[in-house]
Design an enzyme around this catalytic site. Structure first.
Site, short mmCIF file in Angstrom:
data_model
loop_
_atom_site.label_atom_id
_atom_site.label_comp_id
_atom_site.label_asym_id
_atom_site.label_seq_id
_atom_site.Cartn_x
_atom_site.Cartn_y
_atom_site.Cartn_z
N ASP A 117 26.57 35.31 50.25
CA ASP A 117 27.27 36.47 50.82
C ASP A 117 28.58 36.11 51.48
O ASP A 117 28.98 36.72 52.48
CB ASP A 117 26.37 37.20 51.85
CG ASP A 117 24.99 37.49 51.29
OD1 ASP A 117 24.94 37.98 50.16
OD2 ASP A 117 24.00 37.20 51.97
N GLU A 118 29.28 35.13 50.93
CA GLU A 118 30.56 34.70 51.53
C GLU A 118 31.74 35.54 51.03
O GLU A 118 32.89 35.18 51.29
CB GLU A 118 30.84 33.21 51.23
CG GLU A 118 29.82 32.23 51.78
CD GLU A 118 28.73 31.91 50.78
OE1 GLU A 118 28.65 32.62 49.74
OE2 GLU A 118 27.93 30.99 51.03
N ALA A 119 31.48 36.57 50.28
CA ALA A 119 32.55 37.42 49.71
C ALA A 119 33.28 36.71 48.58
O ALA A 119 34.49 36.84 48.41
CB ALA A 119 33.53 37.90 50.79
N LYS A 120 32.53 35.99 47.77
CA LYS A 120 33.10 35.27 46.62
C LYS A 120 33.72 36.24 45.62
O LYS A 120 34.73 35.94 45.00
CB LYS A 120 32.00 34.46 45.90
CG LYS A 120 31.38 33.39 46.75
CD LYS A 120 30.21 32.72 46.05
CE LYS A 120 28.97 33.56 45.98
NZ LYS A 120 28.28 33.84 47.23
N LYS A 178 35.40 38.88 45.87
CA LYS A 178 36.80 39.27 46.12
C LYS A 178 37.75 38.18 45.60
O LYS A 178 38.75 38.48 44.95
CB LYS A 178 37.01 39.49 47.63
CG LYS A 178 38.46 39.64 47.96
CD LYS A 178 38.74 39.99 49.40
CE LYS A 178 40.23 39.82 49.64
NZ LYS A 178 40.68 40.29 50.92
N ASN A 196 19.61 38.73 41.94
CA ASN A 196 19.46 38.52 43.40
C ASN A 196 20.84 38.52 44.07
O ASN A 196 20.95 38.66 45.27
CB ASN A 196 18.72 37.21 43.70
CG ASN A 196 19.26 36.01 42.93
OD1 ASN A 196 20.07 36.16 42.02
ND2 ASN A 196 18.80 34.83 43.27
N GLY A 236 24.75 39.78 44.87
CA GLY A 236 25.45 41.05 44.99
C GLY A 236 26.90 40.79 45.36
O GLY A 236 27.17 40.02 46.26
N HIS A 237 27.81 41.35 44.60
CA HIS A 237 29.23 41.17 44.89
C HIS A 237 29.87 42.53 45.11
O HIS A 237 29.55 43.48 44.41
CB HIS A 237 29.96 40.54 43.69
CG HIS A 237 29.65 39.10 43.50
ND1 HIS A 237 29.89 38.44 42.32
CD2 HIS A 237 29.15 38.20 44.35
CE1 HIS A 237 29.53 37.18 42.46
NE2 HIS A 237 29.08 37.01 43.68
N ARG A 263 8.34 25.87 30.48
CA ARG A 263 8.62 26.02 29.05
C ARG A 263 7.64 26.89 28.27
O ARG A 263 8.04 27.74 27.50
CB ARG A 263 8.77 24.66 28.35
CG ARG A 263 10.01 23.92 28.80
CD ARG A 263 9.85 22.44 28.72
NE ARG A 263 8.82 21.99 29.63
CZ ARG A 263 8.26 20.79 29.60
NH1 ARG A 263 8.61 19.93 28.68
NH2 ARG A 263 7.33 20.46 30.47
N GLN A 271 25.09 33.20 45.13
CA GLN A 271 24.48 32.65 46.34
C GLN A 271 25.40 31.60 46.98
O GLN A 271 26.60 31.66 46.77
CB GLN A 271 23.09 32.06 46.06
CG GLN A 271 22.02 33.09 45.73
CD GLN A 271 21.97 33.44 44.27
OE1 GLN A 271 22.02 32.58 43.41
NE2 GLN A 271 21.86 34.71 43.97
N GLY A 281 40.32 41.34 55.28
CA GLY A 281 39.79 42.67 54.99
C GLY A 281 39.29 42.70 53.57
O GLY A 281 39.56 41.78 52.79
P1 IMP Z 1 15.44 34.55 45.57
O1 IMP Z 1 16.74 34.03 45.06
O2 IMP Z 1 15.27 36.03 45.37
O3 IMP Z 1 14.26 33.77 45.06
O4 IMP Z 1 15.42 34.35 47.17
C1 IMP Z 1 15.37 33.07 47.77
C2 IMP Z 1 16.21 33.02 49.03
O5 IMP Z 1 17.58 33.11 48.67
C3 IMP Z 1 15.95 34.16 50.01
O6 IMP Z 1 16.11 33.67 51.34
C4 IMP Z 1 17.04 35.14 49.70
O7 IMP Z 1 17.36 35.97 50.80
C5 IMP Z 1 18.18 34.20 49.37
N1 IMP Z 1 19.17 34.80 48.47
C6 IMP Z 1 19.04 35.04 47.15
N2 IMP Z 1 20.15 35.59 46.65
C7 IMP Z 1 21.01 35.70 47.67
C8 IMP Z 1 22.34 36.18 47.77
O8 IMP Z 1 22.98 36.61 46.81
N3 IMP Z 1 22.88 36.13 49.03
C9 IMP Z 1 22.22 35.63 50.09
N4 IMP Z 1 20.99 35.17 50.04
C10 IMP Z 1 20.38 35.20 48.84
#
Ligand code: IMP
Length: 464
Positions: free
Chosen positions: A50-53, A55, A75, A77-78, A179, A263, A454
């Site tokens: 979640d470092e705002a990559k 952008k 998992n 989100g941008h 596998r 991530q 911003g």
């Molecule tokens: P998973 O990737 O869903 O298996 O989650 C494993 C860990 O990584 C958990 O603590 C999640 O909150 C964290 N995590 C997974 N994806 C993100 C992301 O995009 N941003 C921040 N934390 C993440």
């Protein structure tokens, strides 16, 4: 023979001349408006995600031919903001907004086809043409059983939840490594696919029942799963290809490639805060295996850091501020998960952790994000060392139990207490904000080349 030799040398000479010209123009140094590296540039988060990559990827995209997403899955989100509009992305590379840039989802990604199609349709409905997408036939597919397993296996042996995003990421990567029960995108187009799903469902049903005898209603229906996935496969067919070959050819023909990490490095399966990590190599070390690119092709790695630290899910977080400072950062930074909307844990900038991940990832420069979020704080702290068992250290511990024990040591810097969201250049920033950014670069030992004040593309300062 002689001809080949001469041709080789003239080619070599051209490369050498090009190389010296680029050095003379300072092309390796920084991101000015007209500058960028030839080969691959990577954007990697150096904290817990979640470092705002998104952008920065979006901004750098215009100087590249190809943008590659190479690990993780839905998992991530941008958020990308431009022209007053906000777009949320999860699986689709942030290059999607520029039709002349090819977007690639590479083999290291775990793909949820349903999510992918929904995301693509959402963008199309907003007027974004999604013609410029390719997906690797090597990408592993998230299947319905992976969600069930995620729900049932979210705990560690110590009892604390990992707090996964429940998107089936870990179970899909587990099947990839195991596998026998793995399904890749290319498998969806093979005749034996229905038979394979049937075989896997029989085993998985027994496994899931063993884990949760109460969960009878969640039995897997092989026929329905096959039918659903064949529909997804049809929709994805025009994009499905061997992206490894595509990227290697692109490198050979001098195309500029931008690799977009998901991530952050502290969540790296091998080098992060295990077991409170994700299941892929989310630090810089994962670029080559995930994208299918040789190490020598990586020319530049932009380490993305927030001006503070956040974490979602379980696991230790030495600089966490579970108090009014943490709440202020959460409110000012809107620190709620893009994917799950969970409130993020917030704290001071941890330079011990960031220095570790910058070195591990091979960061050649830094981008400091969300600096404006700290504008209301009269004093700001940076953790410069840990104390572990009575000894000071600037090393990040390998075991999560040691990380739980560390006591952070801070330096305190004066805040700037003014709005910086309209700053256009380094000189527009208040002296205290400049000093804060400078200090971070100094401790990590990597130059800060970008500062973000911003969410909009325009709120970005390129540091000379
Ligand atoms: P998973 O990737 O869903 O298996 O989650 C494993 C860990 O990584 C958990 O603590 C999640 O909150 C964290 N995590 C997974 N994806 C993100 C992301 O995009 N941003 C921040 N934390 C993440």
């Amino acid at each position: 023979m002689c001809g080949v030799g001469l041709e080789f040398f003239s080619h070599y000479d051209r490369i050498r001349r090009l190389f010296s010209a680029r050095v003379a123009l300072g092309l390796f140094g920084c991101f000015g408006s007209e500058r960028c590296a030839v080969g691959a540039t990577c954007v990697v988060g150096l904290q817990w995600g979640d470092e705002a990559k998104g952008k920065i990827v979006d901004i750098l995209t215009e100087k590249h031919d190809i943008v590659v997403r190479y690990q993780g899955g839905a998992n991530a989100g941008h958020t990308v903001v431009f022209d007053g509009k906000k777009y949320k992305l999860s699986l689709i590379p942030s290059g999607i907004f520029r039709p002349n840039v090819q977007c690639v989802v590479a083999g290291g990604v775990v793909l949820n086809p349903q999510n992918f199609i929904q995301e693509m349709d959402g963008l199309i409905a907003q007027g974004i043409d999604c013609q410029n997408l390719l997906i690797s036939t090597r990408a592993h597919i998230i299947m319905p059983w992976h969600f069930e397993e995620d729900r049932l296996m979210n705990r560690t042996t110590s009892g604390e939840n990992i707090g996964t995003t429940m998107r089936g990421i870990g179970p899909c990567y587990r099947d990839k490594v195991g596998r026998s029960w793995a399904i890749r995108l290319g498998d969806l187009y093979r005749e034996e696919f229905p038979q394979r799903v049937k075989m896997i469902c029989e085993t998985k049903n027994r496994l899931l029942f063993g884990m949760d005898p109460e969960g009878g209603e969640n039995r897997l229906d092989a026929e329905k799963i096959t039918a659903d996935y064949l529909l997804y496969a049809d929709r994805l067919r025009p994009m499905a290809t061997d992206t490894t070959a595509y990227l290697l050819d692109a490198l050979d023909s001098g195309k500029k490639i931008l690799c977009e990490g998901a991530q952050g490095a502290l969540l790296d399966i091998d080098h992060g805060t295990f077991p409170y990590v994700t299941s892929s190599n989310s630090s810089g070390v994962g670029v080559c295996s995930g994208a299918g690119l040789p190490a020598k092709s990586i020319e530049k790695l932009v380490g993305i850091i927030k001006a503070y630290t956040t974490r979602v899910g379980g696991g230790p977080f030495p600089t966490e501020q579970d108090n009014e400072i943490g709440q202020l950062i959460r409110d000012e930074g809107n620190e709620y998960g893009t994917v799950t909307r969970r409130p993020r844990r917030c704290g001071w900038f941890d330079a011990v952790a960031a220095r570790y991940t910058a070195r591990l990832s091979g960061a050649t420069c830094l981008s400091v994000m969300l600096l404006d979020v700290l504008s209301k704080l009269p004093e700001i702290q940076i953790c410069t060392e840990y104390e572990l068992n009575g000894e000071r250290t600037s090393h990040f511990p390998a075991h999560v139990d040691d990380l739980r024990l560390v006591k952070p040591h801070y330096i305190t810097l004066p805040g700037w207490l003014e709005d910086i969201t309209k700053a256009q250049s380094w000189d527009d920033l208040p002296t205290n904000a400049q000093n804060y950014v400078r200090k971070i670069g100094e401790i990590i030992g990597v130059p800060v080349e970008i500062v973000s004040v911003g969410p909009d593309r325009k709120q970005t300062i390129f540091v000379k």
